[in-house]
Design a protein around this motif. Structure first.
Motif, short mmCIF file in Angstrom:
data_model
loop_
_atom_site.label_atom_id
_atom_site.label_comp_id
_atom_site.label_asym_id
_atom_site.label_seq_id
_atom_site.Cartn_x
_atom_site.Cartn_y
_atom_site.Cartn_z
N GLN A 107 -52.17 0.24 -2.22
CA GLN A 107 -52.20 -0.91 -3.07
C GLN A 107 -51.86 -1.96 -1.85
O GLN A 107 -50.77 -1.77 -1.12
CB GLN A 107 -51.03 -0.97 -4.10
N GLY A 108 -52.64 -3.10 -1.90
CA GLY A 108 -52.18 -4.11 -0.96
C GLY A 108 -51.98 -3.59 0.43
O GLY A 108 -52.96 -3.26 1.04
N LEU A 109 -50.85 -3.82 1.02
CA LEU A 109 -50.80 -3.52 2.57
C LEU A 109 -50.14 -2.35 2.81
O LEU A 109 -49.90 -1.90 3.78
CB LEU A 109 -50.09 -4.62 3.10
N GLU A 110 -49.91 -1.32 1.62
CA GLU A 110 -49.16 -0.27 1.85
C GLU A 110 -50.37 0.97 2.39
O GLU A 110 -51.38 1.02 2.10
CB GLU A 110 -48.57 0.26 0.51
N VAL A 111 -49.76 2.13 3.13
CA VAL A 111 -50.68 3.17 3.68
C VAL A 111 -50.19 4.19 2.66
O VAL A 111 -48.76 4.57 2.87
CB VAL A 111 -50.66 3.13 5.05
N ARG A 112 -50.67 5.13 2.08
CA ARG A 112 -50.31 6.12 1.33
C ARG A 112 -50.80 7.52 1.88
O ARG A 112 -52.19 7.54 2.29
CB ARG A 112 -50.55 6.15 -0.02
N PHE A 113 -50.25 8.54 2.10
CA PHE A 113 -50.61 9.81 2.59
C PHE A 113 -50.20 10.85 1.53
O PHE A 113 -49.04 10.88 0.90
CB PHE A 113 -50.08 10.17 3.97
N ALA A 114 -50.82 12.16 1.51
CA ALA A 114 -50.17 13.25 0.89
C ALA A 114 -49.93 14.22 2.06
O ALA A 114 -50.60 14.30 2.82
CB ALA A 114 -51.14 14.16 -0.05
N VAL A 115 -48.30 14.36 1.92
CA VAL A 115 -48.01 15.07 3.04
C VAL A 115 -47.75 16.73 2.75
O VAL A 115 -47.19 16.92 1.68
CB VAL A 115 -46.46 14.83 3.32
N LYS A 116 -48.54 17.51 3.53
CA LYS A 116 -48.52 19.15 3.16
C LYS A 116 -47.49 19.70 3.73
O LYS A 116 -47.53 19.65 5.09
CB LYS A 116 -49.87 19.61 3.60
N LEU A 117 -46.65 20.40 2.98
CA LEU A 117 -45.54 21.15 3.68
C LEU A 117 -45.82 22.65 3.37
O LEU A 117 -46.05 22.95 2.22
CB LEU A 117 -44.27 20.69 3.01
N ARG A 118 -45.41 23.58 4.47
CA ARG A 118 -45.61 24.76 4.05
C ARG A 118 -43.75 25.35 4.01
O ARG A 118 -43.34 24.90 4.99
CB ARG A 118 -46.16 25.75 4.95
N VAL A 119 -43.53 25.69 2.69
CA VAL A 119 -42.05 26.16 2.61
C VAL A 119 -41.96 27.68 2.57
O VAL A 119 -42.54 28.02 1.60
CB VAL A 119 -41.59 25.44 1.40
N GLN A 120 -41.25 28.13 3.46
CA GLN A 120 -40.98 29.39 3.54
C GLN A 120 -39.43 29.63 3.12
O GLN A 120 -38.55 29.13 3.45
CB GLN A 120 -41.01 29.96 5.03
N ASN A 121 -39.27 30.71 2.32
CA ASN A 121 -38.02 31.23 1.55
C ASN A 121 -37.62 32.38 2.19
O ASN A 121 -37.94 33.56 2.08
CB ASN A 121 -38.17 31.34 0.12
N PRO A 122 -36.76 32.45 3.07
CA PRO A 122 -35.92 33.45 3.88
C PRO A 122 -35.12 34.30 3.20
O PRO A 122 -34.25 35.04 3.77
CB PRO A 122 -35.50 33.16 5.18
#
Length: 158
Positions: free
Chosen positions: A43-58
């Motif tokens: 919206q307007g002057l904002e920039v949006r991204f979908a951040v993709k994270l790989r989450v590993q549970n040790p």
């Protein structure tokens, strides 16, 4: 001599206390890798991204989560933040991909451009990614990742 009802109550409270203590056992930290960025409408002057994270549970127990939050700092300044009400489960010794939409305001982008003006090709910009996977009163898992964002090298001229 205590009544049978009192003994049952006491035994129930003892079992509840032992269960609560077992849930406080230390866990190894989650391992988080940034695996992708996908543009989203802004919206307007904002920039949006979908951040993709790989989450590993040790860990030897599964992690249930019902929300995620991220904050990204670059060069010691806040750049992007986002939240998601996504929920899921990361099985014991398992992994999952999580997507969190983040927003970069015009002000944050200008501050970053101003701060990066002195950087040269081949230098890295320090970043810190902080976040959490919400999991209730004792189940929230916090994570941090940091490193250097490589400043792109200009193409070699023939």
């Amino acid at each position: 001599m205590p009544s049978a009802a009192f003994r049952h109550l006491l035994a129930g409270l003892l079992a509840l206390a032992l269960t609560a203590c077992a849930s406080l056992t230390p866990h190894d930290p989650l391992h988080i890798d940034l695996v992708g960025l996908e543009p989203l409408p802004g919206q307007g002057l904002e920039v949006r991204f979908a951040v993709k994270l790989r989450v590993q549970n040790p860990n030897d127990s599964a992690i249930d989560y019902n929300g995620a939050a991220l904050q990204l700092e670059v060069n010691g300044q806040p750049l992007a933040s986002g939240v998601s009400d996504q929920s899921g489960r990361i099985e014991r010794f398992g992994e999952a991909l999580i997507s969190v939409p983040v927003t970069i305001s015009a002000f944050s982008a200008m501050r970053q451009a101003w701060g990066a003006a002195g950087y040269q090709a081949g230098e890295g910009l320090p970043y810190v990614l902080r976040g959490k996977l919400a999991g209730g009163l004792f189940g929230t898992q916090r994570f941090t990742d940091s490193g250097l964002l490589d400043w792109p090298q200009p193409p070699a001229t023939p």
